[in-house]
Motif scaffolding. Structure first.
Motif, PDB file in Angstrom:
ATOM      1  N   ALA A   1      -3.457   4.449  -1.877  1.00  0.00           N
ATOM      2  CA  ALA A   1      -4.388   5.168  -1.168  1.00  0.00           C
ATOM      3  C   ALA A   1      -4.176   6.561  -1.354  1.00  0.00           C
TER       4      ALA A   1
ATOM      5  N   VAL B   1       0.791  -1.244   0.110  1.00  0.00           N
ATOM      6  CA  VAL B   1       0.096   0.005  -0.010  1.00  0.00           C
ATOM      7  C   VAL B   1       0.796   1.163   0.097  1.00  0.00           C
TER       8      VAL B   1
ATOM      9  N   GLN C   1      -6.473   5.677   5.257  1.00  0.00           N
ATOM     10  CA  GLN C   1      -7.340   4.802   4.687  1.00  0.00           C
ATOM     11  C   GLN C   1      -6.756   3.907   4.086  1.00  0.00           C
ATOM     12  N   GLY C   2      -5.392   3.639   3.935  1.00  0.00           N
ATOM     13  CA  GLY C   2      -4.880   2.316   3.310  1.00  0.00           C
ATOM     14  C   GLY C   2      -4.087   1.617   4.494  1.00  0.00           C
TER      15      GLY C   2
ATOM     16  N   ALA D   1     -12.565   2.544  -1.312  1.00  0.00           N
ATOM     17  CA  ALA D   1     -11.796   2.130  -0.499  1.00  0.00           C
ATOM     18  C   ALA D   1     -12.492   0.861   0.268  1.00  0.00           C
TER      19      ALA D   1
ATOM     20  N   THR E   1      -7.326   3.748  -4.871  1.00  0.00           N
ATOM     21  CA  THR E   1      -8.590   4.348  -4.193  1.00  0.00           C
ATOM     22  C   THR E   1      -9.071   5.497  -4.654  1.00  0.00           C
TER      23      THR E   1
END
Length: 332
Positions: A264, A161, A269-270, A247, A207
């Motif tokens: 991301a 990520v 978020q990730g 996401a 995302t």
């Protein structure tokens, strides 16, 4: 620019031991003792206070002197005596000195890669040095205008990520996103996955920023105005980047099986998903630098320092990745 290192010489890996009150010193000893023979083509330079390193190794049952031969200690004196779990601003500049020595050595060609144990941002700031994080500091010191933070798991098909923005307040994220910035981020990811990870045709899933990727503009227009145009430009450059995907549904096997990396839009978020899946065995890589840098996926763990209960799995994985990346770079 880094200087060339002979292709026949052993790989030279620098390890900064980070915050002296944290787990970095003991994890370094544990990692090298447990898995040192795993990297027969590498030699290690450990940066830190020599007495501190020997003492913390002994406290967790490791004879530091037994690691000599493939491990060199480059002594940097502490600013003040250090106890496990007790931060002291007098050691803030000591931590930065370790990092500076590693960066300078890598830029000069003395090190093929650097691996960083965790540091405590607050201690450095309390020492009077404005400091946001490893990633931003490495970019500044190497005069790199754009770097990318990527965290990854381990194994034959690891979850990776990367982040379009890093250590920003959530309220500032949307304004920090731009078409040019996302395109450049995708270019860096694509380049480094090819040249440092040996992936001939990386596939990157991207995302959205907003819930449900903006719901066709009803929940925000960043997907329409920024992210989608960036993907179109990246695709025209030969980068296999797809999205934007919501996401909340992207992180599942039917999407990730064929993906080499997820981009991301912001830190939280990730990374919660990745850390849930890999914590304690994952790594942090800074992409886009003129040098190779990897790190652990955790912090200083002050509550575990000196107890022998900290696990070196993430540091071992970070060293393993640094060695692998250095091999790919040298072979290129």
């Amino acid at each position: 620019m880094t200087s060339a290192i002979s292709s026949s010489a052993p790989l030279s890996i620098a390890i900064t031991t980070g915050e002296p009150a944290g787990v970095g010193p003991e994890l370094t000893a544990q990692a090298l003792a447990a898995a040192g023979a795993h990297w027969p083509d590498a030699r290690f330079t450990v940066l830190g206070d020599a007495a501190l390193l020997a003492g913390r190794a002994q406290a967790v049952g490791i004879d530091w002197s037994a690691l000599q031969g493939r491990v060199e200690v480059r002594h940097h004196p502490l600013g003040a005596p250090s106890q496990p779990g007790k931060l002291d601003a007098a050691n803030g500049r000591y931590v930065l000195a370790l990092l500076d020595a590693a960066i300078d050595g890598a830029l000069a060609g003395s090190f093929d890669a650097i691996v960083t144990a965790p540091l405590q941002k607050s201690t450095i700031n309390d020492a009077g040095v404005p400091f946001t994080g490893h990633t931003e500091y490495l970019a500044e010191r190497t005069q790199t205008p754009h770097v990318v933070m990527m965290l990854a798991g381990t194994g034959p098909r690891p979850l990776r990520v990367a982040l379009a923005t890093t250590h920003l307040p959530l309220k500032d994220v949307a304004a920090a996103l731009s078409i040019a910035g996302i395109v450049d981020t995708l270019r860096i990811i694509d380049h480094d996955l090819r040249h440092h990870f040996g992936l001939p045709a990386p596939r990157i899933l991207v995302t959205g920023l907003n819930p449900h990727a903006g719901e066709n503009g009803y929940l925000g227009r960043e997907e329409i105005d920024v992210i989608a145009p960036a993907l179109k430009q990246a695709n025209a450059m030969g980068i296999d980047a797809r999205g934007p995907y919501p996401a909340d549904t992207l992180f599942q096997p039917r999407y990730l099986t064929e993906a080499d990396c997820v981009l991301a839009m912001f830190h939280d978020q990730g990374l919660p998903v990745l850390k849930y899946a890999t914590f304690g065995e994952g790594i942090n890589v800074t992409l886009g630098l003129p040098i190779i840098r990897t790190s652990v996926d955790h912090g200083t763990a002050l509550d575990l320092a000196g107890t022998g209960r900290a696990h070196a799995g993430s540091l071992i994985a970070a060293i393993d990745t640094a060695v692998s990346m250095a091999r790919h770079r040298r072979a290129a």
